[in-house]
Structure formats: structure tokens, C-alpha cells
Scaffold this active site. Sequence first.
Site, PDB file in Angstrom:
ATOM      1  N   LYS A  51      86.763  21.831  64.209  1.00  0.00           N
ATOM      2  CA  LYS A  51      87.741  21.896  63.132  1.00  0.00           C
ATOM      3  C   LYS A  51      87.147  21.841  61.735  1.00  0.00           C
ATOM      4  O   LYS A  51      87.511  22.620  60.852  1.00  0.00           O
ATOM      5  CB  LYS A  51      88.751  20.761  63.350  1.00  0.00           C
ATOM      6  CG  LYS A  51      89.828  20.603  62.313  1.00  0.00           C
ATOM      7  CD  LYS A  51      89.547  19.541  61.265  1.00  0.00           C
ATOM      8  CE  LYS A  51      89.173  18.198  61.802  1.00  0.00           C
ATOM      9  NZ  LYS A  51      88.722  17.306  60.706  1.00  0.00           N
ATOM     10  N   ASP A  52      86.208  20.942  61.494  1.00  0.00           N
ATOM     11  CA  ASP A  52      85.724  20.691  60.128  1.00  0.00           C
ATOM     12  C   ASP A  52      85.186  21.936  59.417  1.00  0.00           C
ATOM     13  O   ASP A  52      85.507  22.167  58.242  1.00  0.00           O
ATOM     14  CB  ASP A  52      84.650  19.602  60.135  1.00  0.00           C
ATOM     15  CG  ASP A  52      85.211  18.236  60.507  1.00  0.00           C
ATOM     16  OD1 ASP A  52      86.441  18.124  60.641  1.00  0.00           O
ATOM     17  OD2 ASP A  52      84.419  17.288  60.670  1.00  0.00           O
ATOM     18  N   HIS A  80      86.860  15.800  67.491  1.00  0.00           N
ATOM     19  CA  HIS A  80      87.619  15.946  66.250  1.00  0.00           C
ATOM     20  C   HIS A  80      86.888  16.764  65.200  1.00  0.00           C
ATOM     21  O   HIS A  80      87.509  17.380  64.342  1.00  0.00           O
ATOM     22  CB  HIS A  80      87.921  14.549  65.690  1.00  0.00           C
ATOM     23  CG  HIS A  80      88.733  14.565  64.439  1.00  0.00           C
ATOM     24  ND1 HIS A  80      88.184  14.448  63.177  1.00  0.00           N
ATOM     25  CD2 HIS A  80      90.068  14.703  64.240  1.00  0.00           C
ATOM     26  CE1 HIS A  80      89.138  14.507  62.270  1.00  0.00           C
ATOM     27  NE2 HIS A  80      90.287  14.645  62.880  1.00  0.00           N
ATOM     28  N   CYS A  81      85.561  16.804  65.255  1.00  0.00           N
ATOM     29  CA  CYS A  81      84.800  17.308  64.108  1.00  0.00           C
ATOM     30  C   CYS A  81      84.369  18.768  64.190  1.00  0.00           C
ATOM     31  O   CYS A  81      84.778  19.599  63.387  1.00  0.00           O
ATOM     32  CB  CYS A  81      83.565  16.434  63.891  1.00  0.00           C
ATOM     33  SG  CYS A  81      83.974  14.748  63.369  1.00  0.00           S
ATOM     34  N   ILE A  82      83.506  19.099  65.149  1.00  0.00           N
ATOM     35  CA  ILE A  82      82.843  20.401  65.133  1.00  0.00           C
ATOM     36  C   ILE A  82      83.818  21.574  65.262  1.00  0.00           C
ATOM     37  O   ILE A  82      83.669  22.568  64.550  1.00  0.00           O
ATOM     38  CB  ILE A  82      81.742  20.467  66.216  1.00  0.00           C
ATOM     39  CG1 ILE A  82      80.687  19.404  65.929  1.00  0.00           C
ATOM     40  CG2 ILE A  82      81.071  21.847  66.222  1.00  0.00           C
ATOM     41  CD1 ILE A  82      79.619  19.289  66.985  1.00  0.00           C
TER      42      ILE A  82
END
Length: 436
Positions: A278-279, A274-276
Site C-alpha cells: 500500500k505505502d 500493511h506497508c509494502i
Amino acid sequence: MDKFVKEFKDRIRKKKARIALLGLGYVGLPLAVEFAKKGFEVLGIDIDRDRMDYIKRKKSYISDVPTRELRQVLDSKKFSATSNIEALSRADVIVICVPTPLKRKYHPDISYIKQAVGFIAKNIKKGALVVLESTTYPGTTEEVILPLLESKGFKCGRDFYLAFSPERIDPGNAKYPVNKIPKIVGGVTPEATDLTVAVYGNIIDKVVPVSSARVAEMVKLLENTFRLINIGLIDELAMMAHKMKIDIWEVIDAAKTKPFGFMPFYPGPGVGGHCIPKDPLYLYWKAKLQGFKPRFIKLASDIITYMPEYVVGRVSQVLKEKGIKLNNASILVIGVTYKKDIKDLRKSPPLDIIESLQKNNARVSYHDPLIPYLKLGNIDLKSLALTAKNIKKFNCVIIATEHSAVDYGVILKNSRFIFDARNVYCGVDDKKIIKL
């Protein structure tokens, strides 16, 4: 400190404050269980029917929450879950843990946050603390949430308190469970920071206050942007090293012997979760609004996004050298989750590899001990048993995710050609192994 804040902190200290978590995914459920274990009355709110069904059966659907622990807090009546948004009116502390995806590659989608805040605005009790955990661009808490709540006639610092505290959960990391990961807290007001520190101090070993919500938002994005850029760099160096006939894995192993000034990152078939992926693009988008174009973020994102295609291209080239066209090849992909030993398919690069192979008319199968079947988009496959007989049927085996439960010995013994994108055969000298 005014009288109300003092009394609120006292209720937190005595575990009399009621806590609601809006969103019971990989962030919300672990937090809910931790608060309940510490004696707080915790209410989980989620409109996902599957999650509610799991909780009703007292069964965990999150790898970091053992079913035993979930059952204990449910049986103790310290934790309950509902889809009834009106239940928010009972909460002293409301923690927002909803998804923040992308509308398209470079455009944030904070519609879930806005929806959650809309629910809160209709049901919030006077004096409640609202904390956003969902990763987002700097300014969201003050520029989006604050006006939405105040548009209902509430006044921040009088009728409610507002803060941002970014989630830092690393799914499957036994060394750093949620309570061992330091917690960043930034309030819209000093009182909000103070209250949020008091809340999280009950379940987190170390809480780190910062000067504002905006700084806290930027902290989270810095962490993941740092990783994105360094992974993008090592991916590019891996492609470069291949052209130069240099083993990038050997280079990294040698470089990391330096006791200062170097941190090892490793190449792979892409980055999921979910993080790398997209964030950092949230930060990229926000920076462009301010008239600043962050070149590193876009470049690293583009390199990482290209990696599944690069893997397929490398496999195609080796097969061609063996006299086999990709559209006539049979290929077995080992591992389809985005991360080792984690049952999570979010933005998983092996799925992109499978789709690319299928578009090139290759015959694709997969084996993953954690994922018995795949039915996503154009992929409709069942995990193939990893037997010598089955392995021998394939022209190529791609190691896409390095699960511990996979028998790499049987793959090595029975395969014709292995493309090792994870360096699982480190130190093995065999001509059939081609490394990323």
C-alpha cells in the site's frame, strides 16, 4: 530555544510529560508499553471494543507485546487505556498511530488521520506536541494536519508543536524490536523536531532528525518502495526463469555470493501486510498530482498483485498435464498468513489464492498452525489437521507461507504434487515438487 521549550524538554527528561497514543494497533501498543516501561505516564486511546476488552483482561493482542509486559505496565499504573477521546486533554505529547488504507488501488484514504486530528483539535492542551506515525504521502503533516489544527484558532510553534516520525515496526522481528530500530523525526518547526527527538530518545537507541516533516514522510515511502520494486523485479524474473527452464532460487543463491553490489530478494505468491502493498501507492498518487508519473511503482505493484493468479495458473497447468482439471481438483493450501510465523492476515496473498481456486470451483482446504479458522469474505474454512491420511486426499499441496511449525516431511511423503512457492524444499530432489 525559548523558555517553554526548555521547560518541556526538562519535563521529558524527568519523565514528567504525559504521553497519549491515539490508536493501539501493531504500532501504538508496542510504543505505549515501551514508554510506560521507561517510567512515563501513558494513556492509550482506541475506540475498538475488542482491543479495550483485551486490555481490560490484561491480555495482549499484538505479537510483539508479550502479555507479561502488558500486565506489568498496567499493574504499575504507568499505562492505562480508554475509549474516551476527551482524555487527550491531559496529554503533553500525542502520538497518532491510526490506519492509512487505500480507498481503491491508487487512492489514499487518510480519513482516520483527519478524524484523529479532529479529536485532538477539540481536546488538545496548550503547548502539546503532536506526532504523526501513520504512513502517508509527503506533505500530509503540513498540508492536512497543520491547517486542521490551526483552523481551531491554534498557532503552530506557540500553542502546539507538530512533527512526523514514521513507524518502522517489523512484526515478529525478534532481532529488531521497536527500541532497536532507528527513529526518523521531522518537525514542522525546529523546536518540534527537538522535542520529538527528546521524547523518542527515551525508548529508541538511535533517533535520526531530518530537516522537515516532508522529508521524514518521504523516507518511509522510499524504504517500502525500494522493497516493492525489488520484490516485483524478482517476481518477474522468476516467471521469466520458469519459461527458460532455469531455477531462479539457484540463481539468487549464486548471485548473493558477490560481496558487493547485490542484495538478495526472493519471489513469492505475493506481498501482504500493511506497508509494502500500500505505502508506495501513496507516493504514486502524490507524484501524479505533481504531474509526474512514477512508472516503476505501478509496474512493480501490478506484478506483485498478479502473483496469486500466477500461482493458480501454474498449478492448473501442472494438474492439466496430469489429466486433472482445476474445477475437479482438491487442493490443500499450507499457510494463510502473509508472513512466516506471524498471526496476521492483512492483505495476505494466500487468501487471494484460496479465493481464486474457489472461483475456479476447486475444492480447497488449508492448514495453518496459527489460524484455526477463516471467515473472511467468501472464505469460510477451518484449518485441517496435517495428517498423512488427510494429505493423501488432495491432488495438490500449495506451500503459500512457510511456517516453522509445519511438518514438511509428512507433506513430502504423502502428497501427490507440491507447488512450492516459498522454496521450503530447497535442495530436495523429488519430481513431485514444482517450484515457483
